[in-house]
Write an enzyme that holds these catalytic residues in place. Sequence first.
Site, PDB file in Angstrom:
ATOM      1  CE  LYS A 205      -4.382  -1.910   1.142  1.00  0.00           C
ATOM      2  NZ  LYS A 205      -5.438  -2.222   2.099  1.00  0.00           N
ATOM      3  NE  ARG A 246      -7.034  -8.562  -0.182  1.00  0.00           N
ATOM      4  CZ  ARG A 246      -6.581  -7.762  -1.138  1.00  0.00           C
ATOM      5  NH1 ARG A 246      -5.590  -6.937  -0.883  1.00  0.00           N
ATOM      6  NH2 ARG A 246      -7.123  -7.781  -2.336  1.00  0.00           N
TER       7      ARG A 246
HETATM    8  N1  PMM Z   1      -7.229  -3.973   0.393  1.00  0.00           N
HETATM    9  C1  PMM Z   1      -7.452  -3.982  -0.919  1.00  0.00           C
HETATM   10  C2  PMM Z   1      -8.421  -4.827  -1.485  1.00  0.00           C
HETATM   11  N2  PMM Z   1      -9.120  -5.678  -0.716  1.00  0.00           N
HETATM   12  N3  PMM Z   1      -9.615  -6.567   1.400  1.00  0.00           N
HETATM   13  C3  PMM Z   1      -9.428  -6.569   2.726  1.00  0.00           C
HETATM   14  N4  PMM Z   1     -10.146  -7.401   3.495  1.00  0.00           N
HETATM   15  N5  PMM Z   1      -8.506  -5.750   3.325  1.00  0.00           N
HETATM   16  C4  PMM Z   1      -7.757  -4.862   2.604  1.00  0.00           C
HETATM   17  O1  PMM Z   1      -6.948  -4.126   3.207  1.00  0.00           O
HETATM   18  C5  PMM Z   1      -7.942  -4.823   1.192  1.00  0.00           C
HETATM   19  C6  PMM Z   1      -8.909  -5.703   0.622  1.00  0.00           C
HETATM   20  C7  PMM Z   1      -6.684  -3.049  -1.802  1.00  0.00           C
HETATM   21  O2  PMM Z   1      -5.491  -3.613  -2.232  1.00  0.00           O
HETATM   22  P1  PMM Z   1      -5.276  -4.334  -3.679  1.00  0.00           P
HETATM   23  O3  PMM Z   1      -5.814  -3.387  -4.722  1.00  0.00           O
HETATM   24  O4  PMM Z   1      -3.834  -4.542  -3.775  1.00  0.00           O
HETATM   25  O5  PMM Z   1      -5.997  -5.621  -3.716  1.00  0.00           O
END
Ligand code: PMM
Length: 276
Positions: A205, A246
């Site tokens: 991030k 994640r």
């Molecule tokens: N962050 C992203 C997308 N999905 N889901 C959860 N549960 N927690 C998060 O912090 C989260 C998520 C954004 O990141 P990406 O675009 O790299 O997937």
Amino acid sequence: MGVVNVTPDSFSDGGQSFTPQAAVAHGLALLEQGADIVDVGGESTRPGAARPPVEEELRRVLPVVRELAAAGAVVSVDTMRAEVAALALDVGARLINDVSGGLADPAMLPLMAQAGTPYVVMHWRGHAAGMQANAAYGDVVTDVVDELRRRVEAALQAGIHPGCLIVDPGLGFAKTPEHNWELLGRLGEVREQLGHPLLVGASRKSFLGRLLADPATGQERPAGLRDAATAAVSVLAAAQGVWCLRAHDVASTLDAVRVTARWGVEAAAQAQRLLR
Ligand code: PMM
């Protein structure tokens, strides 16, 4: 939890897995690296991103979920739409990851109550297009815990089994870098106050890019060069008792967690000396 973004515009992996074939191959590679869950998403939640129509989200996600589930993977689907969640569960998804915590679609909580599968409730204050305008808090930990508690109560009222609920403070969603750091530093508090398993998504991030900005130009470290920083966050989050991390690069996060598990919590306090 390994991330499979089937999107053309994700900040973190820039459309790498946009075709179903590439997404499935990527998911299998993450499992090979040691992921327990693969999280398939068809909507970018990058600040400012536009939403795809539901048909497009379904077209992106369903073939990938079907194939990864058929290969034996535990598949999570990152969606705010009940229609997408329902069809994904039909083709083998076993967990729904809703970054809106049930706020984006009123049909989501009833669906999850009926499905009886694990459900991730993330802290959220609005869609990507305008969310950073909502990044105002008193004490960020108190406010995020209060708002998440309300979402947990709504989920329970809708009939979702308490054992199915996983909570997530939603790093970067309507939060400044300072808010993210404060939440990370006090994850143990978040976990204890909510009493549900905690999921954390810090991977690649932009608050990490900001911390590691080039001192000469001020330019953020690019997303693809944030995995070591992500692994460091994974160590510290693991030491505070999170249930799930994640991550885009599962291998480095898993190594970091293995070291933490072997070492113990003292590491967090001691590591500060290295930065003086
Ligand atoms: N962050 C992203 C997308 N999905 N889901 C959860 N549960 N927690 C998060 O912090 C989260 C998520 C954004 O990141 P990406 O675009 O790299 O997937």
